[in-house]
Design a protein around this motif. Structure first.
Motif, PDB file in Angstrom:
ATOM      1  N   SER A   1     -48.177  16.296  -9.858  1.00  0.00           N
ATOM      2  CA  SER A   1     -47.765  16.416  -8.166  1.00  0.00           C
ATOM      3  C   SER A   1     -46.400  17.173  -8.223  1.00  0.00           C
ATOM      4  CB  SER A   1     -47.585  14.225  -8.001  1.00  0.00           C
ATOM      5  OG  SER A   1     -46.395  14.251  -8.485  1.00  0.00           O
ATOM      6  N   LEU A   2     -45.966  17.415  -7.046  1.00  0.00           N
ATOM      7  CA  LEU A   2     -44.676  18.273  -6.709  1.00  0.00           C
ATOM      8  C   LEU A   2     -43.581  16.671  -7.513  1.00  0.00           C
ATOM      9  CD1 LEU A   2     -43.271  20.238  -6.214  1.00  0.00           C
ATOM     10  CD2 LEU A   2     -43.875  19.455  -3.038  1.00  0.00           C
ATOM     11  N   ASN A   3     -43.819  16.070  -6.097  1.00  0.00           N
ATOM     12  CA  ASN A   3     -42.653  15.099  -7.253  1.00  0.00           C
ATOM     13  C   ASN A   3     -42.414  14.894  -8.583  1.00  0.00           C
ATOM     14  OD1 ASN A   3     -41.949  14.682  -4.391  1.00  0.00           O
ATOM     15  ND2 ASN A   3     -43.299  12.389  -4.224  1.00  0.00           N
ATOM     16  N   HIS A   4     -43.863  14.399  -9.543  1.00  0.00           N
ATOM     17  CA  HIS A   4     -43.399  13.787 -10.737  1.00  0.00           C
ATOM     18  C   HIS A   4     -42.791  15.331 -11.327  1.00  0.00           C
ATOM     19  CE1 HIS A   4     -45.889  13.096 -14.586  1.00  0.00           C
ATOM     20  NE2 HIS A   4     -44.536  13.073 -14.455  1.00  0.00           N
ATOM     21  N   ALA A   5     -43.615  16.810 -10.639  1.00  0.00           N
ATOM     22  CA  ALA A   5     -43.050  17.971 -11.234  1.00  0.00           C
ATOM     23  C   ALA A   5     -42.039  18.714 -11.369  1.00  0.00           C
ATOM     24  CB  ALA A   5     -43.628  18.862 -10.243  1.00  0.00           C
ATOM     25  N   LYS A   6     -40.909  17.420 -10.108  1.00  0.00           N
ATOM     26  CA  LYS A   6     -39.228  17.567  -9.649  1.00  0.00           C
ATOM     27  C   LYS A   6     -38.580  16.851 -10.971  1.00  0.00           C
ATOM     28  CE  LYS A   6     -39.440  18.552  -4.621  1.00  0.00           C
ATOM     29  NZ  LYS A   6     -39.344  17.981  -3.389  1.00  0.00           N
ATOM     30  N   ASP A   7     -39.328  15.313 -11.013  1.00  0.00           N
ATOM     31  CA  ASP A   7     -39.079  14.726 -12.040  1.00  0.00           C
ATOM     32  C   ASP A   7     -38.814  15.166 -13.454  1.00  0.00           C
ATOM     33  OD1 ASP A   7     -38.226  13.086 -10.346  1.00  0.00           O
ATOM     34  OD2 ASP A   7     -40.262  11.738 -10.736  1.00  0.00           O
ATOM     35  N   LEU A   8     -40.109  15.745 -13.859  1.00  0.00           N
ATOM     36  CA  LEU A   8     -39.945  16.619 -15.071  1.00  0.00           C
ATOM     37  C   LEU A   8     -39.747  17.653 -15.478  1.00  0.00           C
ATOM     38  CD1 LEU A   8     -44.562  16.839 -15.292  1.00  0.00           C
ATOM     39  CD2 LEU A   8     -42.503  15.569 -16.909  1.00  0.00           C
ATOM     40  N   VAL A   9     -39.158  18.434 -14.893  1.00  0.00           N
ATOM     41  CA  VAL A   9     -37.985  20.007 -14.784  1.00  0.00           C
ATOM     42  C   VAL A   9     -37.061  19.298 -15.189  1.00  0.00           C
ATOM     43  CG1 VAL A   9     -39.641  21.577 -13.735  1.00  0.00           C
ATOM     44  CG2 VAL A   9     -37.383  20.424 -12.316  1.00  0.00           C
ATOM     45  N   ASN A  10     -35.966  18.289 -15.127  1.00  0.00           N
ATOM     46  CA  ASN A  10     -34.753  17.298 -14.973  1.00  0.00           C
ATOM     47  C   ASN A  10     -34.784  17.258 -16.629  1.00  0.00           C
ATOM     48  OD1 ASN A  10     -33.656  18.345 -12.903  1.00  0.00           O
ATOM     49  ND2 ASN A  10     -34.771  16.615 -11.682  1.00  0.00           N
ATOM     50  N   ASN A  11     -36.119  17.114 -17.002  1.00  0.00           N
ATOM     51  CA  ASN A  11     -36.218  16.503 -18.863  1.00  0.00           C
ATOM     52  C   ASN A  11     -35.716  17.675 -19.783  1.00  0.00           C
ATOM     53  OD1 ASN A  11     -36.988  13.613 -17.988  1.00  0.00           O
ATOM     54  ND2 ASN A  11     -38.451  13.821 -18.382  1.00  0.00           N
ATOM     55  N   SER A  12     -34.474  17.292 -20.689  1.00  0.00           N
ATOM     56  CA  SER A  12     -34.735  18.383 -21.198  1.00  0.00           C
ATOM     57  C   SER A  12     -35.464  18.777 -22.759  1.00  0.00           C
ATOM     58  CB  SER A  12     -32.960  18.298 -22.040  1.00  0.00           C
ATOM     59  OG  SER A  12     -32.810  16.571 -22.590  1.00  0.00           O
ATOM     60  N   ASN A  13     -35.944  17.674 -22.247  1.00  0.00           N
ATOM     61  CA  ASN A  13     -37.940  17.465 -23.207  1.00  0.00           C
ATOM     62  C   ASN A  13     -38.753  17.748 -23.147  1.00  0.00           C
ATOM     63  OD1 ASN A  13     -37.148  15.235 -22.369  1.00  0.00           O
ATOM     64  ND2 ASN A  13     -38.630  14.280 -24.209  1.00  0.00           N
ATOM     65  N   VAL A  14     -38.849  18.418 -21.718  1.00  0.00           N
ATOM     66  CA  VAL A  14     -40.020  18.580 -20.806  1.00  0.00           C
ATOM     67  C   VAL A  14     -40.336  20.251 -20.850  1.00  0.00           C
ATOM     68  CG1 VAL A  14     -41.296  18.644 -19.358  1.00  0.00           C
ATOM     69  CG2 VAL A  14     -40.275  16.632 -19.711  1.00  0.00           C
ATOM     70  N   PHE A  15     -41.435  21.510 -21.310  1.00  0.00           N
ATOM     71  CA  PHE A  15     -41.883  22.815 -21.040  1.00  0.00           C
ATOM     72  C   PHE A  15     -42.818  22.750 -20.528  1.00  0.00           C
ATOM     73  CE2 PHE A  15     -39.093  21.804 -24.889  1.00  0.00           C
ATOM     74  CZ  PHE A  15     -37.825  22.159 -24.918  1.00  0.00           C
ATOM     75  N   TRP A  16     -42.912  23.590 -19.686  1.00  0.00           N
ATOM     76  CA  TRP A  16     -44.263  24.401 -19.427  1.00  0.00           C
ATOM     77  C   TRP A  16     -44.937  24.890 -20.915  1.00  0.00           C
ATOM     78  CZ3 TRP A  16     -41.895  28.351 -15.822  1.00  0.00           C
ATOM     79  CH2 TRP A  16     -41.698  27.351 -14.745  1.00  0.00           C
ATOM     80  N   ASN A  17     -46.080  24.946 -20.344  1.00  0.00           N
ATOM     81  CA  ASN A  17     -47.631  24.810 -21.600  1.00  0.00           C
ATOM     82  C   ASN A  17     -48.323  26.476 -21.517  1.00  0.00           C
ATOM     83  OD1 ASN A  17     -49.784  25.119 -22.936  1.00  0.00           O
ATOM     84  ND2 ASN A  17     -50.881  22.899 -22.798  1.00  0.00           N
ATOM     85  N   SER A  18     -47.292  27.125 -22.337  1.00  0.00           N
ATOM     86  CA  SER A  18     -47.318  28.714 -22.103  1.00  0.00           C
ATOM     87  C   SER A  18     -49.195  29.344 -22.614  1.00  0.00           C
ATOM     88  CB  SER A  18     -46.683  29.068 -23.267  1.00  0.00           C
ATOM     89  OG  SER A  18     -47.765  29.379 -25.282  1.00  0.00           O
ATOM     90  N   GLY A  19     -49.827  27.801 -23.271  1.00  0.00           N
ATOM     91  CA  GLY A  19     -51.164  28.085 -23.266  1.00  0.00           C
ATOM     92  C   GLY A  19     -51.407  28.682 -24.729  1.00  0.00           C
ATOM     93  N   ILE A  20     -50.474  29.426 -24.779  1.00  0.00           N
ATOM     94  CA  ILE A  20     -50.473  29.779 -26.892  1.00  0.00           C
ATOM     95  C   ILE A  20     -50.468  29.590 -28.186  1.00  0.00           C
ATOM     96  CG2 ILE A  20     -49.392  32.381 -28.117  1.00  0.00           C
ATOM     97  CD1 ILE A  20     -48.369  32.783 -25.747  1.00  0.00           C
ATOM     98  N   PHE A  21     -51.480  29.084 -28.782  1.00  0.00           N
ATOM     99  CA  PHE A  21     -51.778  27.785 -29.684  1.00  0.00           C
ATOM    100  C   PHE A  21     -51.756  28.675 -31.206  1.00  0.00           C
ATOM    101  CE2 PHE A  21     -52.716  26.233 -26.362  1.00  0.00           C
ATOM    102  CZ  PHE A  21     -52.219  24.893 -25.974  1.00  0.00           C
TER     103      PHE A  21
END
Length: 343
Positions: A176-196
């Motif tokens: 959710s938007l609120n959850h995403a706002k919390d996530l981007v403030n964490n230094s150990n959180v990244f977007w999943n690039s979809g490259i494996f």
């Protein structure tokens, strides 16, 4: 190392520019090259051509061979039907294992923007070393720049600037938007690039462990897999394996990246005019601000509107408030189901 370019998606969120007969990976969105051509070129700068493969569906085989004439038919794995990424990954693993080939395999979407090919190469060479270990999976993480609800996220062990590789602790799918706002403030959180990055034997290990029925169905029916493929579940590799795997690592990447999965994503790539509009085609605007307006063949006049996506092609017309963009795919799917019921 081998690379498998995944090119079977339908790209419905870009409708009507991207349509079922010619989805976005086969379109020229950012340059004169199509997305799949750009992706192939990105890898061919440092990998020999025989190391690059494509997995796609039967309906897009002609487009793949037309746009990538460098490929031999043996370098294209063909799905009879589109069944999401887990069956595609399983089919790919079987293809190589049946040939006795367990070389590390990079699986990459065909339709991403990546700013620096050399930085991607460095990340993948490091990933290759890690993925050579038994049952190890490596993904590339992207440092988030905004709270994005359309992306998956990866949470790692606490980041250390000296560490190039981090242990993954959690996958978070489209928050959710609120959850995403919390996530981007964490230094150990990244977007999943979809490259494996993993070996075919690693894929087999996790498929047997977490998706045994699917793996057995494919493995036991290799001679008639065209007949049974359509009955396989539509499930992404993230849900099927990655969220469950116990030995998965992430490399924080040092290049600009974009999924190019939605109309608003092109705002991060294309230049805007003085009124913050992106105009592609023969378009005139008066008192229009912050719009994305695209027309393939027709002249278009737009007056007195704000924050709209307007796209006109031979396949249809889209007029959408930017805030409603995430609903496009769901509505199109519902519309298609309704049409099918009435036929």
């Amino acid at each position: 190392m081998k690379v498998m370019i995944m090119a079977g998606g339908k790209g419905t969120r870009f409708w009507p520019w991207s349509v079922k007969d010619k989805p976005k990976q086969f379109l020229s969105l950012l340059s004169n090259e199509t997305m799949i051509q750009t992706t192939y070129k990105r890898f061919s700068q440092w990998l020999s051509s025989e190391k690059i493969f494509v997995v796609t569906t039967e309906e897009y085989l002609g487009l793949v061979m037309e746009q990538l004439p460098e490929l031999s038919p043996e370098q294209v794995i063909v799905e009879p039907y589109q069944r999401d990424t887990a069956p595609s990954v399983a089919l790919t693993a079987l293809h190589f294992l049946d040939k006795g080939d367990d070389e590390v395999l990079v699986m990459s979407p065909a339709d991403q923007y990546i700013s620096n090919s050399e930085a991607l190469k460095e990340s993948l060479l490091l990933a290759e070393e890690i993925a050579s270990d038994e049952n190890a999976i490596v993904t590339l993480g992207i440092k988030p720049t905004r709270p994005e609800t359309g992306y998956g996220y990866i949470k790692s062990e606490q980041e250390n600037e000296e560490e190039q590789v981090l242990k993954v602790t959690e996958f978070i799918e489209k928050p959710s938007l609120n959850h995403a706002k919390d996530l981007v403030n964490n230094s150990n959180v990244f977007w999943n690039s979809g490259i494996f990055v993993w070996r075919p034997s690693t894929i087999a290990y996790y498929m047997k462990k977490y998706q045994g029925a699917m793996w057995n169905e494919l493995n036991e029916n290799k001679n008639i897999f065209n007949e049974i493929y359509g009955s396989l579940p539509k499930i992404s590799v993230d849900y099927a394996i990655l969220e469950k795997a116990e030995k998965i690592y992430m490399i924080p990447s040092k290049f600009k990246w974009d999924d190019l999965g939605t109309w608003k994503s092109i705002e991060r790539i294309y230049e805007k005019d003085s009124n913050k509009n992106i105009l592609i085609g023969d378009i005139r605007t008066v008192s229009a601000q912050n719009c994305i307006i695209i027309s393939q063949d027709q002249k278009v006049l737009v007056l007195g509107v704000e924050d709209l996506i307007i796209a006109l092609t031979e396949d249809g017309l889209l007029v959408c408030q930017k805030s409603h963009e995430q609903k496009i795919k769901k509505i199109l799917n519902s519309w298609s189901e309704e049409i099918n019921r009435n036929e």
